[in-house]
Write a protein that holds these residues in place. Sequence first.
Motif, PDB file in Angstrom:
ATOM      1  N   ALA A 105       4.878  11.503  -0.039  1.00  0.00           N
ATOM      2  CA  ALA A 105       4.888  10.035   0.044  1.00  0.00           C
ATOM      3  C   ALA A 105       5.668   9.583   1.270  1.00  0.00           C
ATOM      4  O   ALA A 105       6.719  10.154   1.602  1.00  0.00           O
ATOM      5  CB  ALA A 105       5.509   9.437  -1.217  1.00  0.00           C
ATOM      6  N   PRO A 106       5.176   8.560   2.010  1.00  0.00           N
ATOM      7  CA  PRO A 106       5.871   8.073   3.210  1.00  0.00           C
ATOM      8  C   PRO A 106       7.272   7.574   2.878  1.00  0.00           C
ATOM      9  O   PRO A 106       7.491   6.919   1.857  1.00  0.00           O
ATOM     10  CB  PRO A 106       4.980   6.918   3.683  1.00  0.00           C
ATOM     11  CG  PRO A 106       3.637   7.186   3.073  1.00  0.00           C
ATOM     12  CD  PRO A 106       3.913   7.846   1.765  1.00  0.00           C
ATOM     13  N   ASN A 107       8.223   7.909   3.730  1.00  0.00           N
ATOM     14  CA  ASN A 107       9.598   7.463   3.529  1.00  0.00           C
ATOM     15  C   ASN A 107       9.690   5.937   3.587  1.00  0.00           C
ATOM     16  O   ASN A 107       8.954   5.280   4.322  1.00  0.00           O
ATOM     17  CB  ASN A 107      10.526   8.068   4.595  1.00  0.00           C
ATOM     18  CG  ASN A 107      10.695   9.564   4.408  1.00  0.00           C
ATOM     19  OD1 ASN A 107      10.646  10.072   3.282  1.00  0.00           O
ATOM     20  ND2 ASN A 107      10.873  10.275   5.515  1.00  0.00           N
ATOM     21  N   GLU A 108      10.585   5.389   2.791  1.00  0.00           N
ATOM     22  CA  GLU A 108      10.849   3.949   2.749  1.00  0.00           C
ATOM     23  C   GLU A 108       9.619   3.141   2.327  1.00  0.00           C
ATOM     24  O   GLU A 108       9.554   1.937   2.564  1.00  0.00           O
ATOM     25  CB  GLU A 108      11.345   3.434   4.122  1.00  0.00           C
ATOM     26  CG  GLU A 108      12.537   4.192   4.679  1.00  0.00           C
ATOM     27  CD  GLU A 108      13.743   4.120   3.762  1.00  0.00           C
ATOM     28  OE1 GLU A 108      13.926   3.078   3.102  1.00  0.00           O
ATOM     29  OE2 GLU A 108      14.488   5.111   3.697  1.00  0.00           O
ATOM     30  N   SER A 109       8.646   3.768   1.721  1.00  0.00           N
ATOM     31  CA  SER A 109       7.447   3.052   1.276  1.00  0.00           C
ATOM     32  C   SER A 109       7.611   2.572  -0.160  1.00  0.00           C
ATOM     33  O   SER A 109       8.433   3.097  -0.928  1.00  0.00           O
ATOM     34  CB  SER A 109       6.218   3.962   1.362  1.00  0.00           C
ATOM     35  OG  SER A 109       6.338   5.051   0.459  1.00  0.00           O
ATOM     36  N   LYS A 112       6.813   5.438  -2.566  1.00  0.00           N
ATOM     37  CA  LYS A 112       7.885   6.420  -2.770  1.00  0.00           C
ATOM     38  C   LYS A 112       8.991   5.842  -3.652  1.00  0.00           C
ATOM     39  O   LYS A 112       9.564   6.554  -4.500  1.00  0.00           O
ATOM     40  CB  LYS A 112       8.461   6.870  -1.427  1.00  0.00           C
ATOM     41  CG  LYS A 112       9.424   8.040  -1.566  1.00  0.00           C
ATOM     42  CD  LYS A 112       9.567   8.808  -0.271  1.00  0.00           C
ATOM     43  CE  LYS A 112      10.316  10.115  -0.479  1.00  0.00           C
ATOM     44  NZ  LYS A 112      10.295  10.975   0.723  1.00  0.00           N
ATOM     45  N   PHE A 113       9.294   4.578  -3.479  1.00  0.00           N
ATOM     46  CA  PHE A 113      10.317   3.932  -4.310  1.00  0.00           C
ATOM     47  C   PHE A 113       9.900   3.965  -5.778  1.00  0.00           C
ATOM     48  O   PHE A 113      10.725   4.274  -6.664  1.00  0.00           O
ATOM     49  CB  PHE A 113      10.544   2.489  -3.850  1.00  0.00           C
ATOM     50  CG  PHE A 113      11.527   1.732  -4.697  1.00  0.00           C
ATOM     51  CD1 PHE A 113      12.890   1.882  -4.503  1.00  0.00           C
ATOM     52  CD2 PHE A 113      11.086   0.880  -5.702  1.00  0.00           C
ATOM     53  CE1 PHE A 113      13.804   1.193  -5.303  1.00  0.00           C
ATOM     54  CE2 PHE A 113      11.985   0.188  -6.502  1.00  0.00           C
ATOM     55  CZ  PHE A 113      13.350   0.344  -6.299  1.00  0.00           C
ATOM     56  N   PHE A 114       8.642   3.657  -6.049  1.00  0.00           N
ATOM     57  CA  PHE A 114       8.166   3.660  -7.437  1.00  0.00           C
ATOM     58  C   PHE A 114       8.205   5.070  -8.016  1.00  0.00           C
ATOM     59  O   PHE A 114       8.648   5.280  -9.153  1.00  0.00           O
ATOM     60  CB  PHE A 114       6.744   3.095  -7.514  1.00  0.00           C
ATOM     61  CG  PHE A 114       6.167   3.128  -8.903  1.00  0.00           C
ATOM     62  CD1 PHE A 114       6.454   2.138  -9.822  1.00  0.00           C
ATOM     63  CD2 PHE A 114       5.333   4.171  -9.306  1.00  0.00           C
ATOM     64  CE1 PHE A 114       5.937   2.178 -11.110  1.00  0.00           C
ATOM     65  CE2 PHE A 114       4.800   4.214 -10.584  1.00  0.00           C
ATOM     66  CZ  PHE A 114       5.108   3.215 -11.480  1.00  0.00           C
ATOM     67  N   LEU A 115       7.716   6.049  -7.252  1.00  0.00           N
ATOM     68  CA  LEU A 115       7.703   7.432  -7.739  1.00  0.00           C
ATOM     69  C   LEU A 115       9.117   7.923  -8.036  1.00  0.00           C
ATOM     70  O   LEU A 115       9.342   8.625  -9.036  1.00  0.00           O
ATOM     71  CB  LEU A 115       7.032   8.336  -6.711  1.00  0.00           C
ATOM     72  CG  LEU A 115       5.535   8.115  -6.472  1.00  0.00           C
ATOM     73  CD1 LEU A 115       5.056   8.970  -5.300  1.00  0.00           C
ATOM     74  CD2 LEU A 115       4.723   8.427  -7.718  1.00  0.00           C
ATOM     75  N   ASP A 220      -1.903   4.061  -5.417  1.00  0.00           N
ATOM     76  CA  ASP A 220      -2.184   4.101  -3.980  1.00  0.00           C
ATOM     77  C   ASP A 220      -2.782   2.785  -3.510  1.00  0.00           C
ATOM     78  O   ASP A 220      -2.398   2.244  -2.466  1.00  0.00           O
ATOM     79  CB  ASP A 220      -3.140   5.261  -3.691  1.00  0.00           C
ATOM     80  CG  ASP A 220      -3.279   5.542  -2.206  1.00  0.00           C
ATOM     81  OD1 ASP A 220      -2.253   5.601  -1.519  1.00  0.00           O
ATOM     82  OD2 ASP A 220      -4.416   5.692  -1.733  1.00  0.00           O
ATOM     83  N   TYR A 221      -3.720   2.241  -4.306  1.00  0.00           N
ATOM     84  CA  TYR A 221      -4.344   0.970  -3.946  1.00  0.00           C
ATOM     85  C   TYR A 221      -3.331  -0.178  -4.036  1.00  0.00           C
ATOM     86  O   TYR A 221      -3.271  -1.039  -3.154  1.00  0.00           O
ATOM     87  CB  TYR A 221      -5.525   0.693  -4.879  1.00  0.00           C
ATOM     88  CG  TYR A 221      -6.208  -0.628  -4.602  1.00  0.00           C
ATOM     89  CD1 TYR A 221      -7.290  -0.711  -3.740  1.00  0.00           C
ATOM     90  CD2 TYR A 221      -5.744  -1.802  -5.199  1.00  0.00           C
ATOM     91  CE1 TYR A 221      -7.905  -1.924  -3.477  1.00  0.00           C
ATOM     92  CE2 TYR A 221      -6.340  -3.026  -4.929  1.00  0.00           C
ATOM     93  CZ  TYR A 221      -7.427  -3.083  -4.075  1.00  0.00           C
ATOM     94  OH  TYR A 221      -8.008  -4.294  -3.810  1.00  0.00           O
ATOM     95  N   THR A 222      -2.547  -0.189  -5.103  1.00  0.00           N
ATOM     96  CA  THR A 222      -1.628  -1.299  -5.358  1.00  0.00           C
ATOM     97  C   THR A 222      -0.430  -1.310  -4.414  1.00  0.00           C
ATOM     98  O   THR A 222      -0.001  -2.370  -3.939  1.00  0.00           O
ATOM     99  CB  THR A 222      -1.119  -1.244  -6.814  1.00  0.00           C
ATOM    100  OG1 THR A 222      -2.231  -1.199  -7.699  1.00  0.00           O
ATOM    101  CG2 THR A 222      -0.269  -2.457  -7.142  1.00  0.00           C
ATOM    102  N   LEU A 223       0.107  -0.129  -4.114  1.00  0.00           N
ATOM    103  CA  LEU A 223       1.355  -0.055  -3.370  1.00  0.00           C
ATOM    104  C   LEU A 223       1.208   0.439  -1.940  1.00  0.00           C
ATOM    105  O   LEU A 223       2.146   0.348  -1.154  1.00  0.00           O
ATOM    106  CB  LEU A 223       2.338   0.871  -4.107  1.00  0.00           C
ATOM    107  CG  LEU A 223       2.694   0.488  -5.539  1.00  0.00           C
ATOM    108  CD1 LEU A 223       3.616   1.533  -6.153  1.00  0.00           C
ATOM    109  CD2 LEU A 223       3.330  -0.885  -5.600  1.00  0.00           C
ATOM    110  N   SER A 224       0.023   0.969  -1.584  1.00  0.00           N
ATOM    111  CA  SER A 224      -0.079   1.580  -0.264  1.00  0.00           C
ATOM    112  C   SER A 224      -1.312   1.162   0.513  1.00  0.00           C
ATOM    113  O   SER A 224      -1.206   0.496   1.538  1.00  0.00           O
ATOM    114  CB  SER A 224      -0.045   3.113  -0.414  1.00  0.00           C
ATOM    115  OG  SER A 224      -0.086   3.733   0.839  1.00  0.00           O
TER     116      SER A 224
END
Length: 416
Positions: A105-109, A112-115, A220-224
Motif C-alpha cells: 500500500a502507498p505510504n501516507e495513503s 494504508k491508514f485504513f489497513l 481500492d475504489y473508495t480510498l484509492s
Amino acid sequence: MKPLKFLILLWSISSLLQPRGQAEPHKVVPRSQLAVDLINLKSGQSVRGAIVGADATRITVVVARDWLKEALPSIYLKATADEDTVQKQVSDQLQTRLKQELETAPNESRLKFFLKSEEDRIGASLTGTQSVASSQFVWVTLSPHSIAKVTRAAPDRLRLAVWAWSEMLSHVETRDFHDLERELKQRNIEPTAPAPDLTAKLPPRQQDDREWAARLAILDYTLSKPVNFEGTADVLIRSNGERNEINATLIVSKLMQSQAELFLNELMSEQNSDSSPNTTRNWLKSAGREADQESARGLRVTQVLVKSDGKQAIVEMAFAARMPDKTWEVIWSHQELRDGTAPRANLEAKILADPQLKQLLNTLSATGLSANDQIQKAIRFGAATMEAQQAADTQFMHFCDRYSKRLDAPPLTWSK
C-alpha cells in the motif's frame, strides 16, 4: 382473600402487565406473515433468520443466538462448536492478509491508514477476553439436500426484522410482521428507515479468496482509485470524477437524434421497430482491460438505456471486482426507473442552463425537431435520467459504506 379470588386478581394483573403488540410465543403465524426467512428442513424442523448466501453446495443463514438455542438446540450445538477456535483462525487469517496488503500500500495513503487501523483492531481482539459466544447472532450453514422448502421474506419485511433485532424485541422469528411494526412505532421507530448496521453483533467467519478480493476492490475504489465508466447500452466511455454524474445533455442529444430517425422514417413510410436495448454485460471485458492497465481492483459502470419513445428512463449501475484469477465479476448491480414524461422543474432548468444544449438545438433544427413539444419531451427525459442516476448513485454509496467499515464483516456474497 379467598384463593379463587386471589388467583383471578393475579391473572388480571399479569394480563395488564403483558406488553401490548407482543405475540404469544405459542401462536402460529402463517409463513406469509413472517418478517424473517423460513427454511423448512426435511427433518421437520424450521430455521428462521436471514439468508445471506446460497450456492449449489450450501445455504448460509444468520440466526438469533437466543432463539436458535431454545428452538433448535441440536442445530445450535453444531453451529457453535469450537466458536472461539474459529474466531482465532479468522483473526489469524485476517492479520496475515493485512500484513501482505500493508507491504504494497502507498505510504501516507488513505488506504494504508485504513489497513493499519484494521490491523490494530484485529490485534486487540486477539488479546481480548470477550468470547464470541456473547454475539447476538450465529452462522448456520445448511446443505441444500437437507432442505424441503425455502420462503424468503420481502426486503421491507426483513428490514423490519433487522430493526426488531436491533431493538431486542422478543419472538422476532415467530411474530406477525404487522405486530412487530406496531411495537417499533410505539418506540418511535420508523420501520421504513434504512436498517441499522448489526455488523458488530455478528460472529467472525472465514472468507475465501474471492470474497477477500471483492472487499479489497471496494476499498481500492473508495480510498484509492475510483475507476468509472458511463454511457448507453452500446457506447461506454471512461468518465472522470468520483461522482460519476451522467451528462444529461448527451442523453437529450441521443433521444432527439432517435426522434429524428423516427421522424424521417415516418416521412418515408418505413416501418420503425424499437427493439429493447442490449442490457448484457458485454462491457465487462473492455472495461476490465482498461482498469487492469491502472492496476485497479474495482470499477463502476453507469448505463442509460434510451428508447426513442422517451417514456421511461432506465439507469443501470454495476460494480465489478477483479478476482484472484485476474477475471472480472460484477459483485453489485442496481437499476432505477423513472417516468420520462413527468415534469422536474429544477433538473430541467439545470439542463437548459447547459451551453451545449443551444448548439445542439441549432444543429437539429433542420430535422424539424425544433418544435417546443419535441424539445420539452427530450429535456424531461434527460431530467428523469438525472434523477434515476442520482438515486442509483445513492444506493451505490450505501453499498460502499457498508463494506468499507471493517474487513471481517458483514458477509459479502453475489451471484455470477
